[in-house]
Design a protein around this motif. Structure first.
Motif, PDB file in Angstrom:
ATOM      1  N   MET A 116       0.825  -1.200   0.000  1.00  0.00           N
ATOM      2  CA  MET A 116       0.000   0.000   0.000  1.00  0.00           C
ATOM      3  C   MET A 116       0.863   1.257   0.000  1.00  0.00           C
ATOM      4  N   ALA A 117       1.965   1.235   0.755  1.00  0.00           N
ATOM      5  CA  ALA A 117       2.865   2.392   0.794  1.00  0.00           C
ATOM      6  C   ALA A 117       3.485   2.634  -0.577  1.00  0.00           C
ATOM      7  N   ALA A 118       3.949   1.549  -1.217  1.00  0.00           N
ATOM      8  CA  ALA A 118       4.515   1.686  -2.565  1.00  0.00           C
ATOM      9  C   ALA A 118       3.444   2.126  -3.555  1.00  0.00           C
ATOM     10  N   GLY A 119       2.210   1.612  -3.369  1.00  0.00           N
ATOM     11  CA  GLY A 119       1.115   1.988  -4.246  1.00  0.00           C
ATOM     12  C   GLY A 119       0.709   3.442  -4.121  1.00  0.00           C
ATOM     13  N   LEU A 120       1.059   4.084  -3.011  1.00  0.00           N
ATOM     14  CA  LEU A 120       0.804   5.511  -2.833  1.00  0.00           C
ATOM     15  C   LEU A 120       1.956   6.368  -3.339  1.00  0.00           C
ATOM     16  N   LEU A 121       3.191   5.991  -3.009  1.00  0.00           N
ATOM     17  CA  LEU A 121       4.336   6.859  -3.292  1.00  0.00           C
ATOM     18  C   LEU A 121       4.783   6.786  -4.750  1.00  0.00           C
ATOM     19  N   LEU A 122       4.808   5.598  -5.337  1.00  0.00           N
ATOM     20  CA  LEU A 122       5.303   5.481  -6.710  1.00  0.00           C
ATOM     21  C   LEU A 122       4.415   6.192  -7.735  1.00  0.00           C
ATOM     22  N   PRO A 123       3.081   6.103  -7.634  1.00  0.00           N
ATOM     23  CA  PRO A 123       2.269   6.899  -8.574  1.00  0.00           C
ATOM     24  C   PRO A 123       2.490   8.399  -8.429  1.00  0.00           C
ATOM     25  N   MET A 124       2.785   8.879  -7.221  1.00  0.00           N
ATOM     26  CA  MET A 124       3.081  10.303  -7.046  1.00  0.00           C
ATOM     27  C   MET A 124       4.329  10.690  -7.820  1.00  0.00           C
ATOM     28  N   ALA A 125       5.342   9.827  -7.795  1.00  0.00           N
ATOM     29  CA  ALA A 125       6.540  10.088  -8.592  1.00  0.00           C
ATOM     30  C   ALA A 125       6.205  10.037 -10.078  1.00  0.00           C
ATOM     31  N   GLY A 126       5.321   9.106 -10.463  1.00  0.00           N
ATOM     32  CA  GLY A 126       4.923   9.007 -11.863  1.00  0.00           C
ATOM     33  C   GLY A 126       4.178  10.235 -12.356  1.00  0.00           C
ATOM     34  N   ILE A 127       3.314  10.796 -11.515  1.00  0.00           N
ATOM     35  CA  ILE A 127       2.561  11.981 -11.947  1.00  0.00           C
ATOM     36  C   ILE A 127       3.482  13.189 -12.052  1.00  0.00           C
ATOM     37  N   VAL A 128       4.547  13.221 -11.232  1.00  0.00           N
ATOM     38  CA  VAL A 128       5.549  14.287 -11.375  1.00  0.00           C
ATOM     39  C   VAL A 128       6.237  14.161 -12.738  1.00  0.00           C
ATOM     40  N   GLY A 129       6.603  12.931 -13.110  1.00  0.00           N
ATOM     41  CA  GLY A 129       7.222  12.713 -14.424  1.00  0.00           C
ATOM     42  C   GLY A 129       6.304  13.105 -15.560  1.00  0.00           C
ATOM     43  N   LEU A 130       5.000  12.804 -15.418  1.00  0.00           N
ATOM     44  CA  LEU A 130       4.045  13.188 -16.458  1.00  0.00           C
ATOM     45  C   LEU A 130       3.902  14.702 -16.527  1.00  0.00           C
ATOM     46  N   GLY A 131       3.889  15.351 -15.361  1.00  0.00           N
ATOM     47  CA  GLY A 131       3.808  16.811 -15.352  1.00  0.00           C
ATOM     48  C   GLY A 131       5.014  17.458 -16.014  1.00  0.00           C
ATOM     49  N   ILE A 132       6.188  16.907 -15.756  1.00  0.00           N
ATOM     50  CA  ILE A 132       7.404  17.420 -16.403  1.00  0.00           C
ATOM     51  C   ILE A 132       7.309  17.243 -17.915  1.00  0.00           C
ATOM     52  N   ALA A 133       6.793  16.087 -18.338  1.00  0.00           N
ATOM     53  CA  ALA A 133       6.636  15.849 -19.781  1.00  0.00           C
ATOM     54  C   ALA A 133       5.654  16.843 -20.389  1.00  0.00           C
ATOM     55  N   ALA A 134       4.549  17.120 -19.658  1.00  0.00           N
ATOM     56  CA  ALA A 134       3.540  18.026 -20.184  1.00  0.00           C
ATOM     57  C   ALA A 134       4.064  19.453 -20.297  1.00  0.00           C
ATOM     58  N   ILE A 135       4.821  19.903 -19.295  1.00  0.00           N
ATOM     59  CA  ILE A 135       5.257  21.300 -19.255  1.00  0.00           C
ATOM     60  C   ILE A 135       6.510  21.538 -20.094  1.00  0.00           C
ATOM     61  N   THR A 179       2.680  28.676 -21.493  1.00  0.00           N
ATOM     62  CA  THR A 179       3.449  28.159 -20.360  1.00  0.00           C
ATOM     63  C   THR A 179       2.671  28.279 -19.063  1.00  0.00           C
ATOM     64  N   ALA A 180       2.057  29.445 -18.823  1.00  0.00           N
ATOM     65  CA  ALA A 180       1.297  29.656 -17.592  1.00  0.00           C
ATOM     66  C   ALA A 180       0.095  28.722 -17.517  1.00  0.00           C
ATOM     67  N   LEU A 181      -0.643  28.591 -18.624  1.00  0.00           N
ATOM     68  CA  LEU A 181      -1.813  27.715 -18.642  1.00  0.00           C
ATOM     69  C   LEU A 181      -1.414  26.256 -18.454  1.00  0.00           C
ATOM     70  N   GLY A 182      -0.340  25.847 -19.132  1.00  0.00           N
ATOM     71  CA  GLY A 182       0.113  24.465 -19.012  1.00  0.00           C
ATOM     72  C   GLY A 182       0.585  24.135 -17.611  1.00  0.00           C
ATOM     73  N   THR A 183       1.301  25.060 -16.973  1.00  0.00           N
ATOM     74  CA  THR A 183       1.793  24.829 -15.615  1.00  0.00           C
ATOM     75  C   THR A 183       0.641  24.726 -14.628  1.00  0.00           C
ATOM     76  N   TRP A 184      -0.308  25.664 -14.690  1.00  0.00           N
ATOM     77  CA  TRP A 184      -1.450  25.624 -13.789  1.00  0.00           C
ATOM     78  C   TRP A 184      -2.272  24.353 -13.994  1.00  0.00           C
ATOM     79  N   ASN A 185      -2.482  23.973 -15.252  1.00  0.00           N
ATOM     80  CA  ASN A 185      -3.238  22.762 -15.534  1.00  0.00           C
ATOM     81  C   ASN A 185      -2.543  21.527 -14.964  1.00  0.00           C
ATOM     82  N   ALA A 186      -1.210  21.444 -15.131  1.00  0.00           N
ATOM     83  CA  ALA A 186      -0.465  20.296 -14.612  1.00  0.00           C
ATOM     84  C   ALA A 186      -0.552  20.227 -13.093  1.00  0.00           C
ATOM     85  N   ILE A 187      -0.539  21.385 -12.422  1.00  0.00           N
ATOM     86  CA  ILE A 187      -0.580  21.406 -10.959  1.00  0.00           C
ATOM     87  C   ILE A 187      -1.922  20.889 -10.441  1.00  0.00           C
ATOM     88  N   TRP A 188      -3.036  21.452 -10.972  1.00  0.00           N
ATOM     89  CA  TRP A 188      -4.327  21.044 -10.413  1.00  0.00           C
ATOM     90  C   TRP A 188      -4.673  19.608 -10.774  1.00  0.00           C
TER      91      TRP A 188
END
Length: 263
Positions: free
Chosen positions: A99-118, A144-153
Motif C-alpha cells: 500500500m505504501a509503494a502503491g501511494l508513493l510510486l504513482p506520485m513520482a509518476g505523476i511528477v514525471g508526467l507533469g514534467i513531460a507536459a510542461i 506556459t502559464a496555462l500548461g503549468t497551472w493545468n499540470a498542478i491542479w
C-alpha cells in the motif's frame, strides 16, 4: 475549393476510431527519431529522483501510519490472525508495504508526467511542427502559464483521488479499474491541454474538446492500460505526449481546412 471537392476529401479522411489508431501509428514512428529518444530521459530521471526522495522521506512514517490504521480493521486482523495461525504468512506484513509503494510510486509518476507536459511537450510540438505539420500557425496565448497551472491542479486531484480510493482496491476488480481510471484522467486532462495551447485559439480548443471528447478519452484509456506494463514506463511520458500531439495538431489542421471559399 468547391463543396464537391471538400465532400470528396472528407469522405477519405479518417474519423472516430481511425483517428485514434492514426495517432498511435504516427506517435510510434516519431518515437524512433533520435531527438525523441533523447527526450525520454528528462521525465524518467525526474520521476526516478522523485521516487527516491519520496521513499527516503516518507516510507517510514507512511508505513507506520498504515500499520496503525490496519490494526483497527477488524475483518483484516481476523484474516491475518487466521493465516498466521495455520502457518502461512502475515497479510499485514505484505499488504502495508504494498500500500505504501502503491501511494508513493504513482506520485513520482505523476511528477514525471507533469514534467513531460510542461517541458517535453514544447519539444515534441516543435519537432512535429517542422516534420509533419508545416504551416500550422500558432494562435495560442499564455501557453506556459496555462500548461503549468493545468499540470498542478490535475496532479493534485490525481494524488487525492488515488489516495482516497485505495481502500476500494480490496473489492475486485477495482485494483485494476481504479489505476486505469486515474491515469486516464491525468493523461487526458493534462495532455489534451498542452498539445493544443500553443497552436489552437481558445475558441478552437473548446470546439475540438467537445468534438473529440470520446476519442481523447479513448487515447488516455489505451495509454493508461499500457502504463500498467513496467517495461513501458520509460517511454510512456514522451510517447503519450507524441500521441496527443499528433491527434490534436491533426485535428486543428482539419478544423481550419473546413472553411470553404468557392472561386
Amino acid at each position: 475549393m468547391s463543396h464537391q471537392d471538400l465532400a470528396l476529401r472528407s469522405s477519405h479522411a479518417p474519423n472516430g476510431l481511425a483517428l485514434v489508431a492514426q495517432a498511435f501509428r504516427r506517435a510510434a514512428a516519431s518515437q524512433l527519431h533520435p531527438r525523441m529518444i533523447a527526450a525520454l530521459f528528462l521525465p524518467f530521471i525526474i520521476a526516478f529522483l522523485g521516487a527516491v526522495v519520496l521513499l527516503w522521506f516518507f516510507w517510514t512514517p507512511l508505513t507506520g501510519w498504515l500499520d496503525s490504521e490496519a490494526s483497527s480493521w477488524g475483518m483484516f486482523n481476523t484474516l491475518d490472525g487466521w493465516l498466521v495461525a495455520v502457518g502461512l504468512f502475515s497479510l499485514k506484513l505484505w499488504l502495508v508495504p504494498l500500500m505504501a509503494a502503491g501511494l508513493l510510486l504513482p506520485m513520482a509518476g505523476i511528477v514525471g508526467l507533469g514534467i513531460a507536459a510542461i517541458f517535453v511537450m514544447p519539444i515534441v510540438l516543435h519537432h512535429l511542427e517542422k516534420r509533419n505539420y508545416a504551416g500550422l500557425s500558432r494562435q495560442g496565448q499564455n501557453a506556459t502559464a496555462l500548461g503549468t497551472w493545468n499540470a498542478i491542479w490535475v496532479g493534485v486531484l490525481f494524488c487525492l483521488g488515488w489516495f482516497f480510493t485505495m481502500p476500494l482496491w480490496l473489492i475486485p476488480p477495482m485494483a485494476l479499474v481504479l489505476p486505469v481510471f486515474w491515469w486516464a484522467f491525468a493523461l487526458n486532462r493534462m495532455l489534451r491541454v498542452d498539445a493544443m495551447i500553443e497552436h489552437a485559439s481558445p475558441a478552437e480548443r473548446r470546439l475540438l474538446w467537445r468534438r473529440h471528447n470520446r476519442q481523447l478519452w479513448l487515447l488516455a484509456a489505451c495509454l493508461a492500460v499500457i502504463n500498467l506494463i513496467p517495461l513501458f514506463w520509460l517511454v510512456m511520458p514522451v510517447f503519450s505526449a507524441l500521441v496527443y500531439a499528433h491527434f490534436c495538431l491533426d485535428a486543428i489542421g482539419r478544423l481550419r481546412a473546413e472553411t470553404v471559399i468557392d472561386l
